[in-house]
Design a protein around this motif. Structure first.
Motif, PDB file in Angstrom:
ATOM      1  N   GLU A 130       0.834  -1.190   0.000  1.00 53.48           N
ATOM      2  CA  GLU A 130       0.000   0.000   0.000  1.00 53.48           C
ATOM      3  C   GLU A 130       0.873   1.245   0.000  1.00 53.48           C
ATOM      4  OE1 GLU A 130      -3.910   1.942   2.221  1.00 53.48           O
ATOM      5  OE2 GLU A 130      -2.741   0.399   3.270  1.00 53.48           O
ATOM      6  N   ILE A 131       0.480   2.229  -0.793  1.00 51.94           N
ATOM      7  CA  ILE A 131       1.152   3.527  -0.794  1.00 51.94           C
ATOM      8  C   ILE A 131       0.113   4.612  -0.548  1.00 51.94           C
ATOM      9  CG2 ILE A 131       3.178   2.943  -2.191  1.00 51.94           C
ATOM     10  CD1 ILE A 131       1.715   3.887  -4.670  1.00 51.94           C
ATOM     11  N   THR A 132       0.491   5.588   0.250  1.00 46.57           N
ATOM     12  CA  THR A 132      -0.425   6.668   0.614  1.00 46.57           C
ATOM     13  C   THR A 132       0.118   8.046   0.255  1.00 46.57           C
ATOM     14  OG1 THR A 132       0.508   6.718   2.852  1.00 46.57           O
ATOM     15  CG2 THR A 132      -1.446   5.337   2.511  1.00 46.57           C
ATOM     16  N   ASN A 133       1.427   8.122   0.026  1.00 42.30           N
ATOM     17  CA  ASN A 133       2.038   9.394  -0.331  1.00 42.30           C
ATOM     18  C   ASN A 133       1.636   9.794  -1.746  1.00 42.30           C
ATOM     19  OD1 ASN A 133       4.487  10.841  -1.759  1.00 42.30           O
ATOM     20  ND2 ASN A 133       4.640  11.347   0.408  1.00 42.30           N
ATOM     21  N   GLU A 134       1.168  11.021  -1.915  1.00 42.19           N
ATOM     22  CA  GLU A 134       0.652  11.460  -3.212  1.00 42.19           C
ATOM     23  C   GLU A 134       1.725  11.429  -4.297  1.00 42.19           C
ATOM     24  OE1 GLU A 134      -1.830  15.255  -5.030  1.00 42.19           O
ATOM     25  OE2 GLU A 134      -1.907  14.838  -2.878  1.00 42.19           O
ATOM     26  N   ASP A 135       2.957  11.781  -3.944  1.00 43.91           N
ATOM     27  CA  ASP A 135       4.034  11.748  -4.932  1.00 43.91           C
ATOM     28  C   ASP A 135       4.293  10.323  -5.401  1.00 43.91           C
ATOM     29  OD1 ASP A 135       4.388  14.486  -4.888  1.00 43.91           O
ATOM     30  OD2 ASP A 135       5.982  14.424  -3.380  1.00 43.91           O
ATOM     31  N   GLU A 136       4.255   9.371  -4.473  1.00 45.36           N
ATOM     32  CA  GLU A 136       4.455   7.969  -4.840  1.00 45.36           C
ATOM     33  C   GLU A 136       3.321   7.477  -5.739  1.00 45.36           C
ATOM     34  OE1 GLU A 136       6.742   5.196  -1.893  1.00 45.36           O
ATOM     35  OE2 GLU A 136       5.092   6.147  -0.807  1.00 45.36           O
ATOM     36  N   ILE A 137       2.115   7.874  -5.421  1.00 46.88           N
ATOM     37  CA  ILE A 137       0.953   7.448  -6.207  1.00 46.88           C
ATOM     38  C   ILE A 137       1.025   7.995  -7.625  1.00 46.88           C
ATOM     39  CG2 ILE A 137      -1.557   7.664  -6.422  1.00 46.88           C
ATOM     40  CD1 ILE A 137      -1.650   7.653  -3.323  1.00 46.88           C
ATOM     41  N   ASN A 138       1.473   9.222  -7.763  1.00 51.60           N
ATOM     42  CA  ASN A 138       1.506   9.871  -9.078  1.00 51.60           C
ATOM     43  C   ASN A 138       2.756   9.554  -9.893  1.00 51.60           C
ATOM     44  OD1 ASN A 138      -0.964  11.577  -9.240  1.00 51.60           O
ATOM     45  ND2 ASN A 138      -0.133  12.466  -7.365  1.00 51.60           N
ATOM     46  N   GLY A 170     -12.641   6.240  -0.440  1.00 51.26           N
ATOM     47  CA  GLY A 170     -11.814   5.431   0.444  1.00 51.26           C
ATOM     48  C   GLY A 170     -11.042   4.316  -0.229  1.00 51.26           C
ATOM     49  N   VAL A 171     -10.653   4.505  -1.498  1.00 50.43           N
ATOM     50  CA  VAL A 171      -9.880   3.465  -2.175  1.00 50.43           C
ATOM     51  C   VAL A 171      -8.449   3.429  -1.643  1.00 50.43           C
ATOM     52  CG1 VAL A 171     -11.237   3.582  -4.275  1.00 50.43           C
ATOM     53  CG2 VAL A 171      -9.193   4.994  -4.064  1.00 50.43           C
ATOM     54  N   ARG A 172      -7.850   2.262  -1.747  1.00 47.11           N
ATOM     55  CA  ARG A 172      -6.449   2.089  -1.373  1.00 47.11           C
ATOM     56  C   ARG A 172      -5.624   1.973  -2.652  1.00 47.11           C
ATOM     57  NH1 ARG A 172      -6.091  -3.071   2.138  1.00 47.11           N
ATOM     58  NH2 ARG A 172      -4.095  -2.220   2.852  1.00 47.11           N
ATOM     59  N   TYR A 173      -4.404   2.505  -2.600  1.00 45.42           N
ATOM     60  CA  TYR A 173      -3.504   2.439  -3.744  1.00 45.42           C
ATOM     61  C   TYR A 173      -2.382   1.462  -3.423  1.00 45.42           C
ATOM     62  CZ  TYR A 173      -5.956   6.413  -5.683  1.00 45.42           C
ATOM     63  OH  TYR A 173      -6.927   7.221  -6.206  1.00 45.42           O
ATOM     64  N   PHE A 174      -2.081   0.624  -4.420  1.00 46.13           N
ATOM     65  CA  PHE A 174      -1.046  -0.380  -4.222  1.00 46.13           C
ATOM     66  C   PHE A 174       0.029  -0.265  -5.297  1.00 46.13           C
ATOM     67  CE2 PHE A 174      -4.699  -2.281  -2.079  1.00 46.13           C
ATOM     68  CZ  PHE A 174      -4.116  -2.671  -0.871  1.00 46.13           C
ATOM     69  N   GLN A 175       1.262  -0.289  -4.854  1.00 50.39           N
ATOM     70  CA  GLN A 175       2.404  -0.345  -5.763  1.00 50.39           C
ATOM     71  C   GLN A 175       2.775  -1.800  -5.994  1.00 50.39           C
ATOM     72  OE1 GLN A 175       6.005   1.400  -4.250  1.00 50.39           O
ATOM     73  NE2 GLN A 175       7.209   0.911  -6.066  1.00 50.39           N
ATOM     74  N   HIS A 176       3.003  -2.136  -7.245  1.00 52.50           N
ATOM     75  CA  HIS A 176       3.434  -3.495  -7.576  1.00 52.50           C
ATOM     76  C   HIS A 176       4.907  -3.658  -7.216  1.00 52.50           C
ATOM     77  CE1 HIS A 176       4.551  -6.626 -10.818  1.00 52.50           C
ATOM     78  NE2 HIS A 176       4.153  -7.233  -9.723  1.00 52.50           N
ATOM     79  N   ILE A 177       5.221  -4.714  -6.482  1.00 54.99           N
ATOM     80  CA  ILE A 177       6.600  -5.079  -6.164  1.00 54.99           C
ATOM     81  C   ILE A 177       6.977  -6.223  -7.088  1.00 54.99           C
ATOM     82  CG2 ILE A 177       8.190  -5.862  -4.377  1.00 54.99           C
ATOM     83  CD1 ILE A 177       6.956  -3.129  -3.788  1.00 54.99           C
ATOM     84  N   GLY A 178       8.029  -6.040  -7.877  1.00 60.05           N
ATOM     85  CA  GLY A 178       8.311  -6.948  -8.984  1.00 60.05           C
ATOM     86  C   GLY A 178       8.969  -8.259  -8.642  1.00 60.05           C
TER      87      GLY A 178
END
Length: 244
Positions: A130-138, A170-178
């Motif tokens: 899960e990522i919550t930081n806006e810079d990471e999401i964008n 209330g969606v959650r954002y997820f970064q893919h870990i390769g």
């Protein structure tokens, strides 16, 4: 199940040429990655698959196992598929060649999904955090993934997905870990299938699996990989090694 780890290792790198052969505390990056994978004790065998005589010789001369690629490849999956085509194996784990601090924990997480998959409904498994930081999401370098209620991947993108039209949803954002674990057949199927428009547009090989109906089981983790993509990353890795 027979489980092996395969480390695809290209000598050329757009952002940091020859990074896998750089010195990291008296050993090369690729040798440290290989030794880290072996030391997890999770695999029946570990191989480096490479297009480089230098990398091949580096692994073999230090007692490791390496396979030379026969063809040029567009992706890591292609390189691994060629290498395992004639090996007796059930599950293949892709370990990134530029992650010399590879640990057992996240690899165990991604392998765990196959233990109860008696009907073989899972073609491959991977990790997300899960990522919550806006810079990471964008950040388009952070690949995002959305999943269904059973944690199967619906789509991967460099764009922000889902788009926050309603910020209160209330969606959650997820970064893919390769980190991937594949059934051997899924890899062989990938190797024989053409690249389609989604993969070509996003430059994400996992989209080929989705476009052709393969099922990717995602596992949530807190793991953050320590990859070496730049000279600065290498210096940080050297500092970390000195502190261990």
């Amino acid at each position: 199940m027979k489980i092996i780890a395969v480390i695809p290792a290209r000598y050329a790198s757009t952002r940091f040429p020859a990074k896998l052969m750089q010195d990291l505390g008296g050993k090369t990056v690729i040798l440290r990655t290989y030794e880290a994978a072996v030391s997890t004790n999770l695999f029946d065998d570990v191989f480096v698959v490479t297009d480089s005589d230098l990398i091949f010789d580096e692994i073999v001369s230090n007692g490791g196992k390496a396979i030379m690629s026969i063809k040029e490849h567009e992706s890591g999956s292609d390189r691994i598929a060629e290498a395992v085509a004639n090996l007796d194996v059930d599950i293949v784990v892709n370990v990134q060649g530029d992650e010399p601090f590879t640990e057992a924990g996240p690899l165990e997480q991604v392998l765990s999904v196959f233990k109860n998959d008696e009907d073989k409904k899972i073609d491959l498994a991977s990790l997300m955090r899960e990522i919550t930081n806006e810079d990471e999401i964008n950040n388009p370098n952070n690949v995002k993934v959305v999943v269904d209620q059973s944690q199967f991947a619906l789509y991967f993108s460099r764009s922000v997905i889902p788009y926050p039209r309603d910020a209160a949803a209330g969606v959650r954002y997820f970064q893919h870990i390769g980190i991937y674990a594949f059934r051997k057949q899924a890899l062989l199927d990938f190797y024989s299938l053409p690249m389609k428009s989604l993969e070509a547009s996003e430059k994400l090989e996992q989209l080929r699996y989705l476009e052709f109906g393969k099922r990717i089981k995602m596992v949530e983790t807190t793991h953050v990989g320590i990859g070496i993509d730049t000279v600065e990353d290498l210096e940080r890795a050297r500092a970390m090694l000195r502190d261990i």
